[in-house]
Scaffold this motif. Structure first.
Motif, PDB file in Angstrom:
ATOM      1  N   VAL A  13      -0.046  14.382  35.375  1.00 41.01           N
ATOM      2  CA  VAL A  13       1.632  13.640  36.097  1.00 41.01           C
ATOM      3  C   VAL A  13       2.889  14.117  36.158  1.00 41.01           C
ATOM      4  O   VAL A  13       3.027  14.808  33.887  1.00 41.01           O
ATOM      5  N   ASP A  15       6.113  12.837  36.109  1.00 36.65           N
ATOM      6  CA  ASP A  15       7.492  11.751  36.924  1.00 36.65           C
ATOM      7  C   ASP A  15       8.103  12.160  36.838  1.00 36.65           C
ATOM      8  O   ASP A  15       8.732  12.659  36.136  1.00 36.65           O
ATOM      9  N   TRP A  17      12.041  11.028  37.953  1.00 29.33           N
ATOM     10  CA  TRP A  17      12.941   9.686  38.282  1.00 29.33           C
ATOM     11  C   TRP A  17      13.815  10.109  38.824  1.00 29.33           C
ATOM     12  O   TRP A  17      15.039  10.867  38.690  1.00 29.33           O
ATOM     13  N   ARG A  46       4.837  11.803  40.993  1.00 32.06           N
ATOM     14  CA  ARG A  46       4.933  10.728  41.058  1.00 32.06           C
ATOM     15  C   ARG A  46       6.005  10.853  40.836  1.00 32.06           C
ATOM     16  O   ARG A  46       6.996  10.300  40.369  1.00 32.06           O
ATOM     17  N   ARG A  48       9.163   7.984  40.564  1.00 27.90           N
ATOM     18  CA  ARG A  48       9.671   6.784  40.132  1.00 27.90           C
ATOM     19  C   ARG A  48      11.003   6.480  40.445  1.00 27.90           C
ATOM     20  O   ARG A  48      12.413   7.919  40.145  1.00 27.90           O
ATOM     21  N   ASP A 126      10.453  -0.011  37.583  1.00 27.43           N
ATOM     22  CA  ASP A 126       9.770   1.543  37.416  1.00 27.43           C
ATOM     23  C   ASP A 126      11.890   1.992  36.443  1.00 27.43           C
ATOM     24  O   ASP A 126      11.967   2.658  35.252  1.00 27.43           O
ATOM     25  N   GLU A 129      11.253   0.917  33.114  1.00 26.58           N
ATOM     26  CA  GLU A 129      10.466   1.892  31.944  1.00 26.58           C
ATOM     27  C   GLU A 129      11.167   3.212  31.781  1.00 26.58           C
ATOM     28  O   GLU A 129      10.989   3.348  30.502  1.00 26.58           O
ATOM     29  N   GLY A 130      12.208   3.056  32.979  1.00 23.09           N
ATOM     30  CA  GLY A 130      13.271   4.883  32.747  1.00 23.09           C
ATOM     31  C   GLY A 130      13.595   4.119  31.123  1.00 23.09           C
ATOM     32  O   GLY A 130      14.308   4.481  30.496  1.00 23.09           O
ATOM     33  N   TYR A 141      12.926  14.093  34.874  1.00 20.17           N
ATOM     34  CA  TYR A 141      11.153  14.713  34.934  1.00 20.17           C
ATOM     35  C   TYR A 141      10.335  14.549  32.859  1.00 20.17           C
ATOM     36  O   TYR A 141      10.932  13.981  32.262  1.00 20.17           O
ATOM     37  N   ARG A 147      10.478  14.297  28.058  1.00 16.40           N
ATOM     38  CA  ARG A 147      11.121  13.935  28.794  1.00 16.40           C
ATOM     39  C   ARG A 147      12.303  14.760  28.402  1.00 16.40           C
ATOM     40  O   ARG A 147      13.555  15.943  27.976  1.00 16.40           O
TER      41      ARG A 147
END
Length: 173
Positions: A13, A15, A17, A46, A48, A126, A129-130, A141, A147
């Motif tokens: 995955v 993510d 952002w 995904r 975010r 989101d 969490e970020g 990412y 990160r």
């Protein structure tokens, strides 16, 4: 008795952002398209949400993106909005509904979703969490716990993502 199916390894995955009023996120679209072209369904991208206070329509845009996901055209909507960041700056929520209409989505449902706030909790979660994992700008990412901050520079990020994805897809050594 049938043979058991081989266990398929989980798809890595990535993510992403993102903030839909962010010019840097628009600039990242080519990298995201290239990653989708290279990996297809072997890498899950995904979306975010990390709306930034400096962009007054970004929170509504994140909610609209969630509605587009519900209606089955999430990334298409995201790309359409990011490609026209200046129009979002000028027109705000009516622009989001217009993009939905242009894509053949249920624009009235978009309008209702923005009014009733049905996707606010997803966007808030989101964003929280970020912040908790150190996201401070967009695009950022996260893949395999690493990160990568694209808000300062996109240079080399796609290559780094590909290195990590290739390693994950190769499996244990």
């Amino acid at each position: 008795m049938s043979d058991p199916s081989p266990v398929r390894p989980a798809v890595p995955v990535l993510d992403v952002w993102c903030e839909l009023q962010c010019p840097d996120c628009r600039d990242a679209l080519d990298d995201l398209r290239a990653l989708r072209a290279r990996y297809g369904d072997r890498l899950e991208l995904r979306l975010r949400h990390f709306p930034l206070e400096k962009h007054k329509h970004s929170f509504a845009a994140a909610q609209a993106a969630e509605e587009a996901l519900v209606q089955g055209r999430g990334w298409e909507f995201v790309e359409a909005v990011l490609g026209r960041v200046e129009e979002l700056d000028r027109a705000g929520e009516p622009f989001l509904v217009e993009v939905a209409r242009e894509l053949g989505l249920d624009a009235e449902e978009f309008d209702t979703a923005l009014i009733d706030g049905r996707h606010i909790l997803i966007v808030d979660a989101d964003q929280a969490e970020g912040k908790a994992i150190g996201v401070s700008g967009t695009p950022t990412y996260v893949i395999d716990g690493e990160r990568l901050d694209g808000g300062k520079s996109q240079d080399g990020l796609r290559e780094r993502i590909e290195q990590i994805a290739d390693r994950l897809l190769a499996g244990p050594e």
